[in-house]
Design an enzyme around this catalytic site. Structure first.
Site, PDB file in Angstrom:
ATOM      1  N   ARG A  46     -10.431  -5.185 -14.043  1.00 33.28           N
ATOM      2  CA  ARG A  46      -9.355  -6.084 -13.604  1.00 33.28           C
ATOM      3  C   ARG A  46      -9.903  -7.506 -13.642  1.00 33.28           C
ATOM      4  O   ARG A  46     -10.982  -7.772 -13.115  1.00 33.28           O
ATOM      5  CB  ARG A  46      -8.892  -5.768 -12.183  1.00 33.28           C
ATOM      6  CG  ARG A  46      -8.406  -4.341 -11.967  1.00 33.28           C
ATOM      7  CD  ARG A  46      -7.814  -4.175 -10.564  1.00 33.28           C
ATOM      8  NE  ARG A  46      -7.734  -2.791 -10.160  1.00 33.28           N
ATOM      9  CZ  ARG A  46      -6.755  -1.948 -10.489  1.00 33.28           C
ATOM     10  NH1 ARG A  46      -5.761  -2.392 -11.253  1.00 33.28           N
ATOM     11  NH2 ARG A  46      -6.752  -0.696 -10.069  1.00 33.28           N
ATOM     12  N   HIS A 106     -15.369   2.015 -15.190  1.00 28.95           N
ATOM     13  CA  HIS A 106     -15.186   1.289 -13.937  1.00 28.95           C
ATOM     14  C   HIS A 106     -16.433   0.481 -13.574  1.00 28.95           C
ATOM     15  O   HIS A 106     -16.422  -0.279 -12.612  1.00 28.95           O
ATOM     16  CB  HIS A 106     -14.845   2.292 -12.828  1.00 28.95           C
ATOM     17  CG  HIS A 106     -14.328   1.685 -11.569  1.00 28.95           C
ATOM     18  ND1 HIS A 106     -15.041   1.687 -10.389  1.00 28.95           N
ATOM     19  CD2 HIS A 106     -13.165   1.052 -11.291  1.00 28.95           C
ATOM     20  CE1 HIS A 106     -14.347   1.096  -9.442  1.00 28.95           C
ATOM     21  NE2 HIS A 106     -13.203   0.690  -9.956  1.00 28.95           N
ATOM     22  N   HIS A 157     -14.978  -4.082   0.335  1.00 24.88           N
ATOM     23  CA  HIS A 157     -14.981  -3.489  -1.003  1.00 24.88           C
ATOM     24  C   HIS A 157     -16.376  -3.130  -1.500  1.00 24.88           C
ATOM     25  O   HIS A 157     -16.520  -2.468  -2.525  1.00 24.88           O
ATOM     26  CB  HIS A 157     -14.317  -4.478  -1.973  1.00 24.88           C
ATOM     27  CG  HIS A 157     -13.892  -3.890  -3.273  1.00 24.88           C
ATOM     28  ND1 HIS A 157     -14.539  -4.166  -4.462  1.00 24.88           N
ATOM     29  CD2 HIS A 157     -12.884  -3.032  -3.588  1.00 24.88           C
ATOM     30  CE1 HIS A 157     -13.943  -3.511  -5.452  1.00 24.88           C
ATOM     31  NE2 HIS A 157     -12.941  -2.821  -4.951  1.00 24.88           N
ATOM     32  N   ASN A 191       0.825  -1.212   0.000  1.00 17.28           N
ATOM     33  CA  ASN A 191       0.000   0.000   0.000  1.00 17.28           C
ATOM     34  C   ASN A 191       0.856   1.259   0.000  1.00 17.28           C
ATOM     35  O   ASN A 191       0.558   2.235  -0.700  1.00 17.28           O
ATOM     36  CB  ASN A 191      -0.916   0.017   1.222  1.00 17.28           C
ATOM     37  CG  ASN A 191      -2.037  -0.999   1.134  1.00 17.28           C
ATOM     38  OD1 ASN A 191      -2.292  -1.563   0.073  1.00 17.28           O
ATOM     39  ND2 ASN A 191      -2.709  -1.236   2.238  1.00 17.28           N
ATOM     40  N   ARG A 220      -5.109   1.070 -13.217  1.00 21.60           N
ATOM     41  CA  ARG A 220      -3.756   1.319 -12.699  1.00 21.60           C
ATOM     42  C   ARG A 220      -3.043   0.038 -12.272  1.00 21.60           C
ATOM     43  O   ARG A 220      -3.575  -0.759 -11.509  1.00 21.60           O
ATOM     44  CB  ARG A 220      -3.836   2.300 -11.521  1.00 21.60           C
ATOM     45  CG  ARG A 220      -2.484   2.734 -10.990  1.00 21.60           C
ATOM     46  CD  ARG A 220      -2.656   3.779  -9.907  1.00 21.60           C
ATOM     47  NE  ARG A 220      -3.165   5.026 -10.442  1.00 21.60           N
ATOM     48  CZ  ARG A 220      -3.911   5.890  -9.738  1.00 21.60           C
ATOM     49  NH1 ARG A 220      -4.253   5.594  -8.500  1.00 21.60           N
ATOM     50  NH2 ARG A 220      -4.312   7.015 -10.286  1.00 21.60           N
ATOM     51  N   TYR A 277     -12.028 -10.123  -1.336  1.00 18.66           N
ATOM     52  CA  TYR A 277     -12.739  -8.849  -1.207  1.00 18.66           C
ATOM     53  C   TYR A 277     -14.220  -9.119  -0.969  1.00 18.66           C
ATOM     54  O   TYR A 277     -14.799 -10.034  -1.561  1.00 18.66           O
ATOM     55  CB  TYR A 277     -12.623  -8.011  -2.485  1.00 18.66           C
ATOM     56  CG  TYR A 277     -11.252  -7.548  -2.881  1.00 18.66           C
ATOM     57  CD1 TYR A 277     -10.104  -7.931  -2.186  1.00 18.66           C
ATOM     58  CD2 TYR A 277     -11.090  -6.717  -3.979  1.00 18.66           C
ATOM     59  CE1 TYR A 277      -8.851  -7.503  -2.575  1.00 18.66           C
ATOM     60  CE2 TYR A 277      -9.838  -6.274  -4.383  1.00 18.66           C
ATOM     61  CZ  TYR A 277      -8.721  -6.674  -3.685  1.00 18.66           C
ATOM     62  OH  TYR A 277      -7.480  -6.245  -4.082  1.00 18.66           O
TER      63      TYR A 277
END
Length: 692
Positions: free
Chosen positions: A381, A441, A598, A50, A411, A474
């Site tokens: 992703r 997204h 999440h 992180n 990213r 998640y």
């Protein structure tokens, strides 16, 4: 009484400092003796990863703003210089705590459990012999030591790579004596090497650090010379990619051209071994054009994240969280025709407590169904070797119309997404890269099937990515539905993404950058109106980040009117709760536990007619205005109540919850004297196991 100024900077916490607070909470999980031992090590690694991203993106952005002369920015009204100064102070303290935990608590406890990280001074003769052979056969042939002199200037150093600065005495074969050299460790090399259990004196889990092995044999790299010092170092660079989408013709090719630059962006942080002499640290700072604030001296490996490999290498279930198998809803036994079930009723999945497998299975069935004409999907992703991508390829090769919106700018997954885009195109799928200026997204999948001479839409909408591995780590919700109105909404969103046209009116979905932000403001205002009319009013918001100023001001205003507001915010939160007369009706909590929280969920009591939306969007400027996001309602009262019950579980948590104070700092919650310990994640594991 004067109306408070809700733009007052004192009402807002700086978003970057709030993100650092999140990492402090992650490190605290590693400090918790109730966390299983190997999981404590894992939390230290997660915090390290992180912080890498924090420097690569956040700190580098602040440094650029400082260089451009940007003044005060953000609702907290701090300058980049002020934020960078405080980041330095807080991060140095946090990194010191990471390594203290590693050296004083976690490593000794692992050693007591038979998992040892052996220092050079602890190697037995048998271990020394094995390590020397390993160095000669596996390392020496691929290491390229670089003496520093006018013909050999300081080398390019890859972002986050392991390197050594070496002090030398003597002259080489050409009579040179530069006094200094750099050794770069190739990224392909493991950073932790497991020693064979068959060696005399070895336990089953004995490890040596690559840095220790290179240090022990550094003289072999410089024949005839004497290495008087060898010190590991690592530099972190600006890794944000910039592509001017208005000025390019092919985004994929532009991204492919830009990716290599990430390895050599401007330096933002230098990590060195704690025993590195000051003059050598200063030499490195000058080479990377950094000041003293960017120097981090660490007592251990310069990249803790590489220790994650140990958690996979060690087979000790007693030192990890108890294993579990994600369940399946009772209406979805193995082998079920999913579209047949969806024609009867919707399906709500809560990952990781429930399996992600039905989502992949729906796509597999669609890829082989002769009545399925088209499949459309967004991919942000997916991970390597994705079953989702395999099924899309199968469908395209079978002649179905497959359209995939691939976000190339996800990213740190850009290279992987470029690869899957090429693979899908080669299979015959239509691949688009979303909308210029907006990341895609949203998490959507739509299957178009011919039934009785008509076309029917089968839809999946989610809060998380189409990624089978993270679906086990998640927490996320996914809705499978054949509701015609929702299907039509999703169809219209896909048309916006793939064609050129005006904004479509949607019946149920809210969409960024068009209606999601205003929709949230309207629903907050409606709740405020209920409170002002004397009715009970309540809002529960669960997101990863809450920093957008207008929704924060709306929440402040609703709180002042008497709305009870519960915010479950995992990471960044710029809102300050508990300020008298402004936010004293707002509670903010962060849950840090086994799973990464999440889910994005927005609940509004609405005077007895509750509304609940799940979404792909956090409450940030980028999600509201610079991304394509969706918010989808749970229209089924049973599903809505299930999610409300889940939210209530998080609000009861008193073991993994951190409560935000008005000063911007978090305090870990704990059971009271007459209160039982309660973990939301543990409770949900048990609840879903019983339900399914």
């Amino acid at each position: 009484m004067d109306t408070p100024d809700l733009n007052n900077p004192e009402l807002y916490t700086n978003r970057q400092l709030s993100l650092l607070e999140f990492n402090r909470r992650v490190v605290a999980q590693a400090a918790d003796p109730d966390t299983p031992l190997l999981e404590r090590l894992k939390f230290l690694c997660i915090a390290s990863s992180n912080l890498d991203e924090f420097f690569e993106i956040r700190v580098s952005g602040l440094r650029q703003a400082q260089e451009m002369g940007v003044g005060q920015s953000g609702p907290d009204n701090r300058t980049p210089q002020q934020v960078l100064r405080e980041i330095s102070d807080r991060t140095h303290a946090l990194v010191d705590e990471q390594y203290r935990l590693l050296n004083d608590e976690v490593t000794p406890a692992l050693a007591e459990s038979g998992i040892r990280f052996l220092r050079r001074t602890e190697w037995t003769p048998a271990q020394q012999a094995w390590i020397q052979n390993y160095f000669q056969t596996e390392l020496l042939p691929i290491l390229s030591p670089l003496g520093l002199d006018p013909a050999h200037p300081f080398p390019q150093v890859l972002n986050k790579s392991l390197n050594f600065i070496v002090a030398l005495e003597g002259r080489d074969a050409f009579g040179r004596n530069s006094g200094m050299a750099v050794v770069q460790a190739p990224r392909a090399l493991p950073r932790v090497i497991q020693l064979p259990a068959t060696l005399e004196g070895n336990g089953p889990y004995d490890f040596a650090f690559l840095s220790s092995i290179i240090h022990a044999h550094v003289n072999d790299l410089f024949p005839g010379m004497n290495a008087t010092g060898c010190y590991q170092f690592r530099v972190t660079r600006n890794s944000d990619l910039y592509v001017d989408e208005e000025e390019i013709d092919d985004l994929l090719r532009a991204m492919e051209g830009e990716l290599p630059s990430r390895r050599y962006g401007d330096a933002v942080r230098l990590e060195v071994a704690a025993n590195c002499p000051e003059h050598m640290s200063q030499f490195l700072l000058e080479e990377f054009e950094l000041d003293a604030d960017a120097l981090y001296q660490v007592n251990g490996p310069v990249n803790l994240n590489r220790l994650l490999a140990v958690c996979d290498l060690v087979d000790r279930p007693d030192l990890k969280y108890p294993g579990f198998t994600p369940g399946l809803p009772t209406e979805l036994p193995h082998g079920t025709d999913l579209m047949k079930v969806m024609r009867r009723r919707d399906i709500l999945l809560h990952h990781p407590f429930e399996s992600f497998a039905p989502v992949a299975e729906l796509l597999r069935q669609a890829s082989q169904d002769p009545e399925v004409l088209a499949i459309k999907q967004t991919l942000y992703r997916t991970g390597a070797d994705s079953a989702i991508v395999d099924h899309l390829v199968t469908a395209a090769q079978a002649g179905k119309e497959v359209t995939v919106v691939v976000e190339l700018r996800a990213r740190f997954d850009e290279a992987e997404n470029i690869g899957l885009a090429n693979r899908l195109q080669e299979a015959g799928a239509h691949v688009v890269y979303g909308v210029v200026g907006h990341k895609t997204h949203a998490k959507m999948m739509m299957i178009v099937r011919r039934e009785s001479g008509k076309l029917r839409h089968y839809v999946h909408l989610g809060t998380g990515n189409y990624h089978s591995r993270t679906a086990r780590l998640y927490t996320d919700y996914g809705l499978l539905t054949a509701n015609p109105a929702i299907g039509e909404d999703v169809h219209r969103v896909f048309l916006q993404l793939t064609s050129l046209g005006k904004v479509s009116r949607l019946t149920h979905l809210l969409e960024s950058p068009f209606t999601l932000h205003q929709g949230m403001l309207d629903k907050i205002a409606r709740e405020q109106a209920h409170a002002e009319a004397g009715h009970p009013a309540r809002i529960i918001i669960k997101v990863n980040s809450l920093v957008e100023p207008r929704v924060i001001r709306a929440l402040y205003s609703a709180s002042m009117a008497g709305v009870q507001i519960h915010l479950i915010v995992r990471g960044m939160c710029s809102l300050r709760p508990g300020i008298e007369g402004i936010s004293d009706n707002i509670e903010v909590r962060s849950i840090i536990g086994r799973f990464l929280e999440h889910t994005r969920v927005f609940y509004f009591a609405n005077h007895g007619e509750p509304e609940l939306f799940c979404s792909s969007a956090d409450w940030m400027e980028r999600n509201f205005f610079r991304r394509v996001e969706t918010g989808f309602p749970l229209l089924n009262p049973e599903f809505r109540q299930r999610v409300i019950d889940d939210l209530e579980a998080y609000l009861q948590d008193n073991t993994q919850a951190w409560l935000l104070g008005s000063d911007g700092h978090y305090t870990r919650d704990a059971p009271g004297p007459d209160e039982a310990a309660y973990s939301a994640q543990t409770t949900l594991l048990e609840t879903y196991a019983e339900r399914n």
